[in-house]
Scaffold this motif. Structure first.
Motif: not given
Length: 505
Positions: A181, A183-187
């Motif tokens: 859930e 954002e990809v940039s925060k994974r």
């Protein structure tokens, strides 16, 4: 070591096949009770797969844990365990090629994989799924440091995925999938990167299956004498790992390990390192420096640090110089990820450690009982020094079981004498069998426990050796006094000794 994944097309193909699994696919784990394999089982359950597993036995703590994940467990290895054909078989690294279930898997052409290959496919994935993978490697401190980083990021609201080779006391289990859930940039995913081999068909360190964007190297010493012939062999594998960190990544190196610093510096001078290199430790030239540490009367310590020029004072409930460095690099990564000083302080202060790492199990009749996983002599030495520092004026009794393939053999005969010098009393279980998995050309001479005890006595220490768990329990009950600190040290279950002793006092 025979190969590494980027050079082994079979491994890459296995990872690709895992990614193709349909939702709800059936997966069977051979050797499910290993620490890493139990984590695989938990990961697969979190992702919605149907799992089954087999092993020789289901002893605590892993036995009850895997039973909580599935009822489809089989004691013993048998073709009867394949009444329902699985879509994938995961083979533990303790399982031999002549295992009857492995033989069936190969003959039936069922897709199979190792533990780290499952993590590569389903926990880490490609960068378009999870752009940042933090891999913690080194001979010592991997588990605590991985748990500390995952806890710091979790408390900061970053919700990391993670794999920890132990039971973190702040987090719900040893493994967690990446939160999709976000954002990809925060994974982000944080993994313990083990240098031990992966499986009988994948004779390379587990960390080669991972994707290190941030790489921590806590130390490099000789260990795992059952698969490595020399320290140089181990250094070669770490060199391969270091070279794989991309230009946009970062490598965090323990500045207080001079041979490690020399190793990394040579690679850097030869332009074999793409990533930025940061050094952490006591060294005045370190990017991230431990300026001072002060023990607290209530337990734990205060750490004064300089994080790339920024002063930061942190408090932790963990003791000893080794944990100070583990938390220093944790704070360093937090700073590099843009966490505020307050979030870093909070994460370090709240981190409670990992089960079986200087863990207080009971306090009864004035006696404090702890458990620790330490088995390499350096880890034994650091653990005992940390406990002596945290319990000044109290008698420290170290009760040790040589359990691993390496500790049961004579590789560290002299080193153990120094390692136990920090204790007041050492009680060591005799080695009855030094056999086990090993390269044919490697030495299998047993650790001479009686010689170890003699040398400790020559240094003015009290030392005792016994052949059985029951003999050790009876001795402790007669020898103990109020005020004693007793630490049970083993990377196994020590035959249930600690639990038996606690019930008796």
């Amino acid at each position: 070591m025979t190969s590494i994944p980027e050079l082994d097309q079979a491994s890459l193909q296995r990872v690709a096949e895992i990614k193709k699994l349909s939702p709800g696919a059936k997966i069977h784990l051979i050797g499910i009770c290993g620490t890493g394999m139990a984590a695989v089982a938990a990961l697969l359950v979190q992702l919605g797969y149907q799992i089954s597993g087999s092993d020789k036995a289901f002893y605590p703590p892993m036995g009850p844990y895997v039973r909580s994940l599935t009822s489809a467990l089989y004691q013993g290895f048998s073709l009867d365990n394949f009444k329902i054909k699985p879509d994938l078989v995961v083979i533990g690294n303790s399982i031999r090629s002549d295992n009857v279930e492995v033989d069936f898997t190969l003959k039936q052409k069922i897709p199979y994989a190792s533990m780290p290959e499952v993590f590569a496919a389903l926990l880490i994935g490609e960068r378009d799924f999870c752009p940042r993978s933090i891999v913690v490697s080194g001979t010592h401190g991997k588990t605590t440091t991985t748990a500390a980083i995952a806890t710091l990021l979790d408390l900061a609201g970053l919700k990391p995925g993670y794999f920890i080779g132990g039971a973190p006391l702040n987090l719900p289990g040893s493994i967690r999938v990446v939160d999709t859930e976000l954002e990809v940039s925060k994974r982000t995913v944080v993994l313990e990167g083990d240098e031990y081999d992966s499986a009988y068909f994948a004779k390379w360190p587990k960390f080669h299956s991972y994707r290190p964007d941030f790489l921590v190297i806590t130390s490099i010493e000789f260990d795992h004498g059952d698969i490595y012939a020399s320290l140089d062999e181990i250094r070669t594998e770490f060199n391969r790992l270091i070279k794989r960190v991309p230009k946009a990544g970062a490598i965090f190196v323990n500045a207080d390990d001079p041979k490690l610093v020399a190793q990394v510096s040579q690679l850097f001078s030869e332009n074999q390192i793409q990533a930025q290199v940061f050094f952490y430790g006591l060294s005045p030239s370190a990017n991230f420096r431990l300026v001072s540490r002060t023990s607290l009367e209530s337990g734990g310590q205060t750490l004064e640090c300089s994080l790339d020029g920024q002063n930061l004072v942190m408090q932790t409930r963990l003791t000893g110089p080794h944990n100070a460095l583990n938390l220093l690099v944790t704070a360093s990564i937090g700073k590099c990820l843009g966490l505020s000083a307050e979030k870093i302080r909070h994460g370090v202060a709240e981190f409670r450690g990992v089960a079986r790492r200087q863990q207080i199990i009971d306090e009864k009749n004035g006696i404090t009982v702890l458990e620790d996983f330490a088995h390499h002599p350096t880890a034994v030495d650091l653990t005992l020094k940390g406990l002596k520092e945290n319990y000044p004026g109290r008698r420290l009794i170290a009760v040790f079981e040589p359990r691993s393939n390496t500790s049961r053999r004579a590789f560290f005969q002299e080193a153990y004498t120094e390692a136990f010098s920090a204790s007041d009393v050492a009680v060591v279980k005799k080695v009855s069998d030094a056999s086990g998995y090993a390269k044919a050309e490697l030495e299998t001479k047993a650790l001479d426990v009686e010689l170890l005890i003699e040398k400790l006595k020559a240094k003015g220490k009290h030392g005792f050796s016994f052949s059985s768990v029951e003999e050790i329990r009876e001795f402790l009950l007669q020898f103990q006094s109020p005020g004693d600190v007793i630490v049970f040290m083993s990377n196994g279950d020590f035959g249930g000794l600690m639990e038996q002793y606690i019930r008796s006092i």
